[in-house]
Design a protein around this motif. Structure first.
Motif: not given
Length: 471
Positions: A171-176, A263-277
């Motif tokens: 939504k808000y863009g990067v540092t530049a 304002s945020l749209l983030e994705l986590m794949d199954r490997t990441t979800v299981r690691a977080v668990n």
């Protein structure tokens, strides 16, 4: 690997350590010059893997613009390389020391000089920590959007050097997009100001944008004028579970095509979800193949979440859970914030890629990364700023296993190659540094590299600023 002219010569070898130290100490406080080898060695690296670093001759920690100018005049006259550093949270080796260099750490230049609610600007020194600035402007009802994952440690100067992004970029863009003007000490010690304090301004070439993302190779940023926004309402978050990465990516495409501005749209794949668990015991369903987090900071975020939830269901979401309040929203975001730490815990070491592709090709990237992981028999988790296509495939490996290290590096390179094949770029926000030099040349092409080197030569004809980085 392509070696630049500045990388090929190291004039520092003809300068004695005593000459250099005497000249530096003549214009710096005693506590600003560090020579203890155990201390200086601790400044040799940032957080990247597989990036060589030299041994600094000295580390200097200036507090004023004049002290930075003294360092650069000395280095220019003695033809000694200078490597500028912030908090060293970078992930590409861009802040790694060159052999015999002066490490110029800007962390002591940490003052917020001005916050102006009328002009909506802040003027800061480069060593100001991102989170410190964000909280300070928040107290005046303002908002500095760029929010890298390391925002509690990383500095504004480092953010400018690498053109950092963050979770809110969709939504808000990067540092530049928030750097209006800079004060820069050039390689020969001269001070130059670029840009403006005004909302608009197009006088001359846009040298400000040229310095953003230049990784300290063109000059030393000693002051920055940053644009601010009014503080938005608190965001509400939705979590959507999918039975495949392709379905989650389809939902991303539907959300953006329908005109929503999360304002945020983030994705986590199954490997990441299981690691977080495994790390947090958050109880995310083990059957989740992809988790999508969407947030809105609008006047009616619940309505926006409902609309996005319907799009997720249409794309095949197996469960959609909108937060009821801001506290629950924060709990949902904890999973995303824990992702990189959780993946590091899998094997002890990670290489975090930074490939950005068109949103419409996200599914192909996820599928390709899965095949690369299978080919090299490695664990590779993907977290992504899905709203802008910036992905972080994270290779998990045992740094003590030579063969696994080799496979990790090969898989990392194959992911970058895949990103280019899909019409993307090798870096969305981490920079090039040492890690991606060869790949930058491939992305830019020979004419692009030639022109970039010409720009470098114009600002740094002796090649003393952060030599060996970028190209």
């Amino acid at each position: 690997m392509i070696m630049s002219r500045s990388e090929a010569r190291h004039p520092a070898a003809t300068v004695t350590s005593a000459d250099l130290l005497d000249r530096l100490r003549a214009g710096l406080p005693a506590d600003a010059v560090l020579t203890d080898p155990d201390v200086t060695l601790s400044y040799a690296n940032d957080m990247a893997s597989f990036c060589p670093a030299g041994t600094p001759a000295v580390v200097v920690l200036p507090r004023t613009v004049e002290e930075v100018q003294h360092v650069m005049r000395t280095a220019s006259e003695l033809r000694v390389p200078v490597v500028p550093q912030g908090a060293r949270t970078g992930l590409s080796g861009g802040a790694n020391a060159s052999e015999g260099c002066v490490v110029l750490s800007l962390t002591r230049m940490d003052r917020i000089l001005e916050i102006n609610p009328v002009d909506r600007i802040a003027v800061v020194e480069p060593g100001v920590v991102n989170a410190t600035l964000s909280r300070a402007v928040g107290e005046q009802g303002l908002y500095y959007p760029p929010d890298p994952s390391s925002w509690e440690q990383c500095t504004i100067g480092g953010n400018i050097g690498t053109a950092s992004g963050g979770l809110c970029c969709v939504k808000y863009g990067v540092t530049a997009e928030y750097v209006l003007g800079l004060d820069v000490v050039l390689a020969d010690g001269r001070l130059m100001s670029t840009g403006r304090r005004t909302a608009k301004g197009v006088a001359g070439y846009d040298l400000t944008r040229l310095f953003v993302g230049s990784e300290g190779s063109l000059g030393i940023v000693v002051r920055a004028t940053l644009a601010l926004k009014p503080q938005p309402p608190k965001q509400l978050v939705l979590a959507a579970e999918f039975a495949s990465g392709a379905a989650a990516c389809d939902a991303v495409c539907r959300i953006m095509a329908d005109g929503h501005v999360p304002s945020l749209l983030e994705l986590m794949d199954r490997t990441t979800v299981r690691a977080v668990n495994d790390l947090t015991r958050m109880g995310l369903p083990d059957t989740t193949e992809a988790l999508l987090l969407a947030a809105f900071d609008t006047s009616d975020p619940a309505a926006d979440l409902a609309a996005v939830g319907a799009l997720c269901e249409a794309a095949g979401a197996t469960q959609v859970v909108p937060a009821d309040d801001f506290a629950e929203s924060e709990l949902l975001l904890q999973a995303r914030r824990s992702a990189l730490v959780a993946l590091e815990a899998v094997k002890g070491t990670t290489m975090i890629d930074d490939v950005c592709v068109p949103r419409s090709r996200l599914a192909e990237l996820l599928d390709g990364v899965e095949h690369i992981a299978e080919k090299h028999q490695l664990t590779i988790g993907v977290v992504a700023h899905a709203g802008d296509g910036n992905t972080h495939p994270t290779v998990c490996f045992d740094a003590q296993d030579a063969d696994e290290c080799r496979r990790a590096r090969e898989s990392f390179d194959e992911i970058m190659g895949l990103g280019l094949e899909l019409g993307g770029t090798i870096t969305g926000e981490h920079g090039v540094g040492v890690l991606k030099k060869e790949w930058l040349a491939r992305e830019l092409g020979p004419v692009g590299v030639e022109m970039q080197r010409a720009v470098k030569a114009a600002f740094d004809p002796q090649g003393i600023l952060n030599p060996g980085k970028l190209f």
